[in-house]
Design an enzyme around this catalytic site. Sequence first.
Site, PDB file in Angstrom:
ATOM      1  N   SER A 112      72.981   8.657 -24.233  1.00  0.00           N
ATOM      2  CA  SER A 112      74.124   9.533 -23.990  1.00  0.00           C
ATOM      3  C   SER A 112      74.686   9.319 -22.595  1.00  0.00           C
ATOM      4  CB  SER A 112      73.693  10.995 -24.141  1.00  0.00           C
ATOM      5  OG  SER A 112      74.675  11.878 -23.667  1.00  0.00           O
ATOM      6  N   TYR A 117      68.768  18.080 -22.147  1.00  0.00           N
ATOM      7  CA  TYR A 117      69.250  17.086 -23.106  1.00  0.00           C
ATOM      8  C   TYR A 117      69.351  15.717 -22.433  1.00  0.00           C
ATOM      9  CZ  TYR A 117      72.546  14.477 -25.991  1.00  0.00           C
ATOM     10  OH  TYR A 117      73.164  13.491 -26.732  1.00  0.00           O
TER      11      TYR A 117
END
Length: 326
Positions: free
Chosen positions: A129, A154
Amino acid sequence: MPVLVTGAAGFIGFSLCRALLARGEAVIGVDDLNDYYDPALKEARLHRLRESPSFVFERLDIAQRDAMLDLARRHPTIDRVVNLAAQAGVRYSLVNPHAYTRSNVEGFLVVLELCRALSRLTHLVYASSSSVYGGNTKLPFAVEDRVDTPISLYAATKRANELMAHCYSHLHRLPTTGLRYFTVYGPWGRPDMSAYIFTKAILENRPIPVFNQGDMRRDFTYIDDIVAGTLAVLDRPPADPGTSPPYRLYNIGNHRSEPLMRFIGLIEEALGKKAVIDFQPMQPGDVRETYADIAALSRDTGYRPATAIDEGIPRFIEWYRAYHRL
């Protein structure tokens, strides 16, 4: 030989499976169909995938080690794996952190072990990501930049995936490629993503939350470009020279950093309706701007994003109206 795609009922997973099936591949899809968002959308995606006789679905949680290794035993001809199963979302990681360690860390370790068990495996591609860049202020973000200051759990789990993959590439000569996806949007997108949230709220005459008083920019990347880049990478496993691990990382984005307010303006235009804006301060774990340096991916695969938000947003709105029968 079949491709294993985890997260097959998810946004990117579904879109990738469709593209693989369209080019004649056999696909084994894995998903646990959890309720992080409405499972009906995941079921609707699966319904379309199941129309192909070349698609096989296995309802599994990737963190279930025995079940995943049994899958490898039952499908020993799998030669490529694309791991897209993960607990997504920056803000949700503040609410339910254990969901991230289970899926994104424990689950990814199981996927790595599954790959070791597949004797014909030639390539593991996995989703990282743009969040790994954390509070970096140098733009555009390049894969050579330091990424040791994540500002959300995350992001930390996605960086952990990159380090775990490097370890397995080094120890077991497992060819791995990580893709740092930048703000994906488009038809069949997730309900927790900005395009979906804004569209739904505008149509329901509710205010839309806009953080940092609207002073935000994102490298919005259309789903078809994401799929094209992922396929190009999947088809080019890293070589193993023996002197370094068969390991790569790429950014995959649109190479444009667009103002959030312009993104909202295009949604308003496509809907023919103005938004009620609820300006709010910056949220914990969020970043002001993202912008992908895609030079390495373009050099190695010929990747060229083709869809600007001026085209992509109307396509998303068209799908949204059709899916919700509006």
